[in-house]
Design an enzyme around this catalytic site. Sequence first.
Site, PDB file in Angstrom:
ATOM      1  N   CYS A   2       0.853  -1.169   0.000  1.00  0.00           N
ATOM      2  CA  CYS A   2       0.000   0.000   0.000  1.00  0.00           C
ATOM      3  C   CYS A   2       0.900   1.234   0.000  1.00  0.00           C
ATOM      4  O   CYS A   2       1.939   1.269   0.655  1.00  0.00           O
ATOM      5  CB  CYS A   2      -0.929   0.112   1.198  1.00  0.00           C
ATOM      6  SG  CYS A   2      -2.066  -1.253   1.348  1.00  0.00           S
ATOM      7  N   ARG A  27       3.566  -0.175  -5.106  1.00  0.00           N
ATOM      8  CA  ARG A  27       3.378  -0.731  -3.766  1.00  0.00           C
ATOM      9  C   ARG A  27       2.083  -1.524  -3.631  1.00  0.00           C
ATOM     10  O   ARG A  27       1.825  -2.144  -2.599  1.00  0.00           O
ATOM     11  CB  ARG A  27       3.393   0.384  -2.720  1.00  0.00           C
ATOM     12  CG  ARG A  27       4.658   1.190  -2.718  1.00  0.00           C
ATOM     13  CD  ARG A  27       4.570   2.309  -1.720  1.00  0.00           C
ATOM     14  NE  ARG A  27       4.633   1.816  -0.367  1.00  0.00           N
ATOM     15  CZ  ARG A  27       5.741   1.626   0.331  1.00  0.00           C
ATOM     16  NH1 ARG A  27       6.906   1.901  -0.228  1.00  0.00           N
ATOM     17  NH2 ARG A  27       5.707   1.180   1.555  1.00  0.00           N
ATOM     18  N   TRP A  72      -2.666  -2.756  -1.652  1.00  0.00           N
ATOM     19  CA  TRP A  72      -2.402  -4.188  -1.832  1.00  0.00           C
ATOM     20  C   TRP A  72      -3.201  -4.863  -0.722  1.00  0.00           C
ATOM     21  O   TRP A  72      -2.917  -4.690   0.467  1.00  0.00           O
ATOM     22  CB  TRP A  72      -0.914  -4.501  -1.697  1.00  0.00           C
ATOM     23  CG  TRP A  72      -0.596  -5.932  -2.000  1.00  0.00           C
ATOM     24  CD1 TRP A  72      -0.464  -6.488  -3.238  1.00  0.00           C
ATOM     25  CD2 TRP A  72      -0.398  -6.991  -1.062  1.00  0.00           C
ATOM     26  NE1 TRP A  72      -0.187  -7.834  -3.118  1.00  0.00           N
ATOM     27  CE2 TRP A  72      -0.149  -8.167  -1.793  1.00  0.00           C
ATOM     28  CE3 TRP A  72      -0.419  -7.056   0.334  1.00  0.00           C
ATOM     29  CZ2 TRP A  72       0.088  -9.395  -1.195  1.00  0.00           C
ATOM     30  CZ3 TRP A  72      -0.192  -8.281   0.939  1.00  0.00           C
ATOM     31  CH2 TRP A  72       0.065  -9.436   0.171  1.00  0.00           C
ATOM     32  N   ASN A  96      -1.204   2.110   5.683  1.00  0.00           N
ATOM     33  CA  ASN A  96      -0.329   1.062   5.161  1.00  0.00           C
ATOM     34  C   ASN A  96       0.127   0.228   6.349  1.00  0.00           C
ATOM     35  O   ASN A  96       0.708   0.772   7.290  1.00  0.00           O
ATOM     36  CB  ASN A  96       0.889   1.694   4.463  1.00  0.00           C
ATOM     37  CG  ASN A  96       1.936   0.655   4.096  1.00  0.00           C
ATOM     38  OD1 ASN A  96       1.605  -0.497   3.811  1.00  0.00           O
ATOM     39  ND2 ASN A  96       3.193   1.053   4.083  1.00  0.00           N
ATOM     40  N   GLY A  97      -0.161  -1.072   6.313  1.00  0.00           N
ATOM     41  CA  GLY A  97       0.245  -1.948   7.418  1.00  0.00           C
ATOM     42  C   GLY A  97      -0.887  -2.891   7.788  1.00  0.00           C
ATOM     43  O   GLY A  97      -1.790  -3.132   6.983  1.00  0.00           O
ATOM     44  N   GLU A 466      16.267 -18.318  -8.914  1.00  0.00           N
ATOM     45  CA  GLU A 466      15.906 -16.962  -9.322  1.00  0.00           C
ATOM     46  C   GLU A 466      15.248 -16.967 -10.717  1.00  0.00           C
ATOM     47  O   GLU A 466      14.265 -16.263 -10.941  1.00  0.00           O
ATOM     48  CB  GLU A 466      17.153 -16.055  -9.291  1.00  0.00           C
ATOM     49  CG  GLU A 466      16.946 -14.633  -9.760  1.00  0.00           C
ATOM     50  CD  GLU A 466      15.887 -13.865  -9.000  1.00  0.00           C
ATOM     51  OE1 GLU A 466      15.384 -14.341  -7.981  1.00  0.00           O
ATOM     52  OE2 GLU A 466      15.514 -12.775  -9.472  1.00  0.00           O
ATOM     53  N   LYS A 470      11.476 -15.609 -11.367  1.00  0.00           N
ATOM     54  CA  LYS A 470      11.231 -14.540 -12.339  1.00  0.00           C
ATOM     55  C   LYS A 470      10.168 -14.955 -13.344  1.00  0.00           C
ATOM     56  O   LYS A 470       9.227 -14.225 -13.622  1.00  0.00           O
ATOM     57  CB  LYS A 470      12.548 -14.214 -13.047  1.00  0.00           C
ATOM     58  CG  LYS A 470      12.789 -12.814 -13.395  1.00  0.00           C
ATOM     59  CD  LYS A 470      13.299 -11.926 -12.286  1.00  0.00           C
ATOM     60  CE  LYS A 470      12.661 -12.076 -10.960  1.00  0.00           C
ATOM     61  NZ  LYS A 470      13.185 -11.297  -9.879  1.00  0.00           N
ATOM     62  N   GLU A 473       6.633 -15.265 -11.638  1.00  0.00           N
ATOM     63  CA  GLU A 473       5.960 -14.053 -11.180  1.00  0.00           C
ATOM     64  C   GLU A 473       5.498 -13.149 -12.310  1.00  0.00           C
ATOM     65  O   GLU A 473       4.495 -12.460 -12.161  1.00  0.00           O
ATOM     66  CB  GLU A 473       6.770 -13.286 -10.127  1.00  0.00           C
ATOM     67  CG  GLU A 473       7.956 -12.518 -10.622  1.00  0.00           C
ATOM     68  CD  GLU A 473       8.631 -11.699  -9.518  1.00  0.00           C
ATOM     69  OE1 GLU A 473       7.958 -11.185  -8.617  1.00  0.00           O
ATOM     70  OE2 GLU A 473       9.865 -11.573  -9.572  1.00  0.00           O
ATOM     71  N   HIS A 489      14.467 -37.071  -7.179  1.00  0.00           N
ATOM     72  CA  HIS A 489      13.934 -37.517  -5.888  1.00  0.00           C
ATOM     73  C   HIS A 489      12.459 -37.163  -5.723  1.00  0.00           C
ATOM     74  O   HIS A 489      11.971 -37.082  -4.602  1.00  0.00           O
ATOM     75  CB  HIS A 489      14.768 -36.930  -4.743  1.00  0.00           C
ATOM     76  CG  HIS A 489      16.165 -37.467  -4.730  1.00  0.00           C
ATOM     77  ND1 HIS A 489      16.465 -38.760  -4.356  1.00  0.00           N
ATOM     78  CD2 HIS A 489      17.348 -36.907  -5.106  1.00  0.00           C
ATOM     79  CE1 HIS A 489      17.767 -38.969  -4.473  1.00  0.00           C
ATOM     80  NE2 HIS A 489      18.320 -37.860  -4.941  1.00  0.00           N
ATOM     81  N   LYS A 590       5.554  -4.420  -4.924  1.00  0.00           N
ATOM     82  CA  LYS A 590       7.025  -4.411  -4.869  1.00  0.00           C
ATOM     83  C   LYS A 590       7.560  -4.458  -3.438  1.00  0.00           C
ATOM     84  O   LYS A 590       8.537  -5.125  -3.166  1.00  0.00           O
ATOM     85  CB  LYS A 590       7.574  -3.180  -5.593  1.00  0.00           C
ATOM     86  CG  LYS A 590       9.094  -3.195  -5.628  1.00  0.00           C
ATOM     87  CD  LYS A 590       9.632  -2.808  -6.955  1.00  0.00           C
ATOM     88  CE  LYS A 590      11.127  -2.998  -7.035  1.00  0.00           C
ATOM     89  NZ  LYS A 590      11.502  -4.360  -7.454  1.00  0.00           N
TER      90      LYS A 590
HETATM   91  O1  M6R Z   1      12.751  -5.185  -1.236  1.00  0.00           O
HETATM   92  P1  M6R Z   1      13.206  -6.588  -0.993  1.00  0.00           P
HETATM   93  O2  M6R Z   1      14.424  -6.946  -1.737  1.00  0.00           O
HETATM   94  O3  M6R Z   1      13.358  -6.897   0.472  1.00  0.00           O
HETATM   95  O4  M6R Z   1      12.054  -7.501  -1.536  1.00  0.00           O
HETATM   96  C1  M6R Z   1      12.093  -8.887  -1.351  1.00  0.00           C
HETATM   97  C2  M6R Z   1      11.092  -9.596  -2.237  1.00  0.00           C
HETATM   98  O5  M6R Z   1       9.796  -9.177  -1.933  1.00  0.00           O
HETATM   99  C3  M6R Z   1      11.372  -9.359  -3.725  1.00  0.00           C
HETATM  100  O6  M6R Z   1      12.649  -9.738  -4.080  1.00  0.00           O
HETATM  101  C4  M6R Z   1      10.359 -10.154  -4.577  1.00  0.00           C
HETATM  102  O7  M6R Z   1      10.582 -11.504  -4.454  1.00  0.00           O
HETATM  103  C5  M6R Z   1      10.439  -9.699  -6.038  1.00  0.00           C
HETATM  104  N1  M6R Z   1       9.120  -9.570  -6.568  1.00  0.00           N
HETATM  105  C6  M6R Z   1      11.164 -10.672  -6.887  1.00  0.00           C
HETATM  106  O8  M6R Z   1      11.215 -10.272  -8.209  1.00  0.00           O
END
Ligand code: M6R
Length: 595
Positions: A2, A27, A72, A96-97, A466, A470, A473, A489, A590
């Site tokens: 948020c 956000r 969010w 926010n929170g 990673e 990527k 998401e 396994h 984000k």
């Molecule tokens: O701001 P941060 O690096 O702490 O965020 C951590 C994760 O929320 C962030 O890396 C998330 O997994 C991304 N969407 C990955 O692309």
Amino acid sequence: MCGIIGCTGVKCASEILYKGLEDLEYRGYDSAGIAVLEGGRITAVKKKGRVYALKRAAEQLCGTSGIGHTRWATHGRPSDENAHPHTYGGFSVVHNGIIENYAELKEELIAEGHTFSSQTDSEVVVHLLSKYYRGDLKEAVLAAVRRLKGAFALCILCSRYEGFVAVKYRNPIIVGAGGEALYAASDMPALAGLAESVAVLRDGQIAFASDGKISFCNFSGEPESLTFSPVPAAARGARLCGFPHYMIKEINEIPAAVKNTVHAFTDDKCFSVISRAAKKRGGFKDILLCGCGTAYHSALAAAYFAEDILGVPARAETAGEFRYRKSAAGAGTLFVAVSQSGETADTVEAARAAKEAGAFVLAVTNVPYSALTGIADAVVPVRAGTEVCVAATKSYCGQVAALALVIASLKGGSVYPRMIEELKDIESKCAAAISDCGVEAAARACASSSGVYFIGRGIDYPVALEGSLKLKEVSYVPGEGYPAGELKHGTIALIDGGTLTVAMITDRKLGEKTASAVEQIYSRGGRAAVVCASGCAPKTLLERAEFFIEVPSCKSCLSPIVSVIPLQLIAYRTAVILGRDPDKPRNLAKSVTVE
Ligand code: M6R
């Protein structure tokens, strides 16, 4: 998550708030809303969906003070009713929170005759304000915030106060001043074009902004002071500059992110800070690295090369897990908290817990004024620049570069200057990986697969994780990242002609081993592809692969910086082919500032 914003003393509050919400939209983008104060009356507009859904309604509003929100969803599905601001009894609030004790407060307020119109936890705040208001705004705000448990950054509008109130507890809020106008927002880039100077509220502080003046107090009502400083250059907002999406723009910025991170490490004298801290403790006896999502993956890569280079136990853990188990961190531990935003709740709290356990806490972050930097004993800057796309790309590469420098500093001797030199070389290797690799066919293969599995051994395993994150998401194509030896396994049961397995090979010594895992996939009718450093994968493997992409080879600990690039590009192109918005994937935000 948020984004919240407030302003007063401006010509047209709704215009400022709408623009600010566009900057804060990364956000959360489930709904958006604005409330303005005009002639002692609060008018609010709010809508489910992206900020632009609010444009028309916002244009009808004016007023010189107001608040705004982009959501969010945590409590209550995305809808018009659950959108903020929540308005009641002459007050309007954006939050926010999470208000953890909202259920009991709601029950109490309903029993007293309050009528609720949303399913959110946040709505209790506006009801508490109206309950406690007896003609003194400060008293009402203090009484209300003292009832709240959880995490909250708030902006409050009161029909009897020409201005706004901002409150911070565990979630970020920054206040700004420019001419006669005063502002508050969840982050700096939203204020960068508006305010000339800014101040970061500390936990438990309240700001009252009205009539060109701003005053601060704590939750006991005692006055507090805060120093304003010019908006830092690092906080400047980003623009697309001709790219179709931030994701591809930010991948193209990887060479600069690595270069600037190396410069910042030397400019900030991080080598001396780290080696002094180690010396003071007679050397660190273990290293614990924490982060979430992509930041966890860079931490995991660093754990691999830390053990390799230093020969001390090093392990990485997701911050959310570390928080809730008996901490293994102690006085001899170097605790490295990795976070792009520096405000991920789990990572911030993990760092707090490690500090309480006596560990030396090092923050590796892209945001110099974030909550994490306030907790850490020392900060290693990542200078990737503002990252707008929800999917982290350039910040990952900056993090791996910064972590390599941390480990090299601990080793000392000639390792540190050699690492600096290697990193200079990496910039051109990244540029080559961005421009040379033929990702289009790879992306088409991923887009038409029922599942995509990424496998790797050693340093390639964190990169496989990673690559998988990527792709999932931004394209929503399911799959997983696995150590190459683990597939057999269990997960091999999922392999069929519809699935694709991408084998990562940047270490020649492990090439044959990973090739054996690929053979097992072929034997089950699966399809396979390879991403490798030149000369590292067996020729026969490349000949049979559905596609293969070669990147320049480099020092093992730095290879994730280069080998991740084709995976980021494949994820991006797959998302575009499937018609997804790579910058704002569904259900995500984000900054994850809630648990
Ligand atoms: O701001 P941060 O690096 O702490 O965020 C951590 C994760 O929320 C962030 O890396 C998330 O997994 C991304 N969407 C990955 O692309």
